[in-house]
Design an enzyme around this catalytic site. Sequence first.
Site, mmCIF file in Angstrom:
data_model
loop_
_atom_site.group_PDB
_atom_site.id
_atom_site.type_symbol
_atom_site.label_atom_id
_atom_site.label_comp_id
_atom_site.label_asym_id
_atom_site.label_seq_id
_atom_site.Cartn_x
_atom_site.Cartn_y
_atom_site.Cartn_z
ATOM 1 N N ARG A 180 6.430 -0.830 1.711
ATOM 2 C CA ARG A 180 7.033 0.148 2.645
ATOM 3 C C ARG A 180 7.330 -0.494 4.000
ATOM 4 O O ARG A 180 8.315 -0.197 4.641
ATOM 5 C CB ARG A 180 6.113 1.367 2.796
ATOM 6 C CG ARG A 180 6.326 2.396 1.696
ATOM 7 C CD ARG A 180 5.189 3.346 1.583
ATOM 8 N NE ARG A 180 4.052 2.685 0.954
ATOM 9 C CZ ARG A 180 2.816 3.147 0.983
ATOM 10 N NH1 ARG A 180 2.536 4.260 1.634
ATOM 11 N NH2 ARG A 180 1.852 2.492 0.367
ATOM 12 N N HIS A 189 4.974 -8.946 1.881
ATOM 13 C CA HIS A 189 3.685 -9.530 1.471
ATOM 14 C C HIS A 189 3.300 -10.690 2.397
ATOM 15 O O HIS A 189 2.126 -10.899 2.690
ATOM 16 C CB HIS A 189 3.751 -10.019 0.020
ATOM 17 C CG HIS A 189 3.909 -8.902 -0.973
ATOM 18 N ND1 HIS A 189 3.108 -7.782 -0.946
ATOM 19 C CD2 HIS A 189 4.770 -8.715 -2.006
ATOM 20 C CE1 HIS A 189 3.473 -6.961 -1.922
ATOM 21 N NE2 HIS A 189 4.480 -7.506 -2.573
ATOM 22 N N LEU A 247 -19.184 -16.535 6.252
ATOM 23 C CA LEU A 247 -18.565 -15.335 5.678
ATOM 24 C C LEU A 247 -18.265 -15.567 4.200
ATOM 25 O O LEU A 247 -17.694 -16.593 3.825
ATOM 26 C CB LEU A 247 -17.255 -15.031 6.427
ATOM 27 C CG LEU A 247 -16.412 -13.892 5.857
ATOM 28 C CD1 LEU A 247 -17.064 -12.537 6.150
ATOM 29 C CD2 LEU A 247 -14.996 -13.907 6.440
ATOM 30 N N ASP A 268 -2.768 -1.915 1.423
ATOM 31 C CA ASP A 268 -1.609 -1.225 0.852
ATOM 32 C C ASP A 268 -0.512 -1.014 1.891
ATOM 33 O O ASP A 268 -0.805 -0.800 3.070
ATOM 34 C CB ASP A 268 -2.087 0.137 0.308
ATOM 35 C CG ASP A 268 -1.079 0.748 -0.646
ATOM 36 O OD1 ASP A 268 -0.109 0.061 -1.032
ATOM 37 O OD2 ASP A 268 -1.257 1.918 -1.004
HETATM 38 C C1 FPP Z 1 0.105 -3.708 -1.663
HETATM 39 O O1 FPP Z 1 1.305 -3.342 -1.032
HETATM 40 C C2 FPP Z 1 -0.107 -5.145 -1.596
HETATM 41 C C3 FPP Z 1 -0.152 -5.999 -2.660
HETATM 42 C C4 FPP Z 1 0.001 -5.557 -4.047
HETATM 43 C C5 FPP Z 1 -0.304 -7.454 -2.479
HETATM 44 C C6 FPP Z 1 -1.231 -7.898 -1.405
HETATM 45 C C7 FPP Z 1 -0.913 -9.272 -1.038
HETATM 46 C C8 FPP Z 1 -1.058 -9.812 0.197
HETATM 47 C C9 FPP Z 1 -1.600 -9.103 1.373
HETATM 48 C C10 FPP Z 1 -0.583 -11.193 0.490
HETATM 49 C C11 FPP Z 1 -1.135 -12.315 -0.195
HETATM 50 C C12 FPP Z 1 -2.586 -12.370 -0.448
HETATM 51 C C13 FPP Z 1 -3.267 -13.517 -0.543
HETATM 52 C C14 FPP Z 1 -4.707 -13.496 -0.952
HETATM 53 C C15 FPP Z 1 -2.651 -14.794 -0.207
HETATM 54 P P1 FPP Z 1 2.466 -2.661 -1.889
HETATM 55 O O2 FPP Z 1 3.432 -3.722 -2.270
HETATM 56 O O3 FPP Z 1 1.865 -1.889 -3.014
HETATM 57 O O4 FPP Z 1 3.090 -1.704 -0.821
HETATM 58 P P2 FPP Z 1 3.880 -0.356 -1.101
HETATM 59 O O5 FPP Z 1 2.896 0.603 -1.686
HETATM 60 O O6 FPP Z 1 4.335 0.034 0.262
HETATM 61 O O7 FPP Z 1 5.026 -0.715 -2.016
#
Ligand code: FPP
Length: 249
Positions: free
Chosen positions: A29, A42, A136, A25
Amino acid sequence: MSADKEKDKMEAQNKIPRHVAIIMDGNGRWAQKHNVSRISGHNAGMLAMKEIIKRADIMGIKYLTVYAFSTENWKRSAEEVGGIFGLLVKYVASELRELDENNVKVSILGDYKSIPRSAVASIEKALDTTKDNDGLFFNIALNYGGRQEITRAARKIAKLAIQGLINPEDVSEDTVSEYLYTGEENGNIPDPDLIIRTSGEERMSNFLLWQCAYSELAFSDSLWPDFTPEEFETIVRSYAGRERRFGGR
Ligand code: FPP
């Protein structure tokens, strides 16, 4: 320190959890803080994830599960949703060979067949290429929701009961586990020993609701793209010192 205590400490440090799951998460931010687009956030998150996979493997963790896209994430803008799946395609294209060479087996937890077609094709390639690997076990929760997963299992079990293939009296916790994404269809992934959530939030957010019954929880204030392998290792090693009781004494 006495020799015995020294031995106990070393044993605790060697007690690496079998399964670590992560709620990655804070990408949004992080992006805001650095004045870049959410997709850049991301992308930075994907780079962080690559390093954590490597460290998990080096540490001898057998199962690593990451929450990449929840069933609720569809509420985000089409641009952001498309961007996340675009990153997934990019990730598979650039990393699949190395994952395979490192004997990593990729699995997907979630209803991945209803995501954009190009991403489905990438995923199927990753699943097929790594299907015989046994290093893994890297599980990506994608279009995943814990309640949806339990509902889906209930539906499958109800169908078997109607067909007379299972007696309702015989439905046990093990039966439910068997029909979750972590069940038979993905080789029976054990419940996570430790779940880590970054960015200072302390919620499960519909992640592994059934499987988290006895998991230890750890929270980090780091935004996911800033989460380093060193911090990961420190959290995992401190887990080794905790005593899990599973409801007993
Ligand atoms: C949460 O941060 C993150 C996500 C919803 C997406 C996670 C994706 C990745 C780490 C990249 C791609 C993954 C793969 C498997 C290729 P948020 O956007 O909710 O952050 P915030 O709460 O600060 O807005």
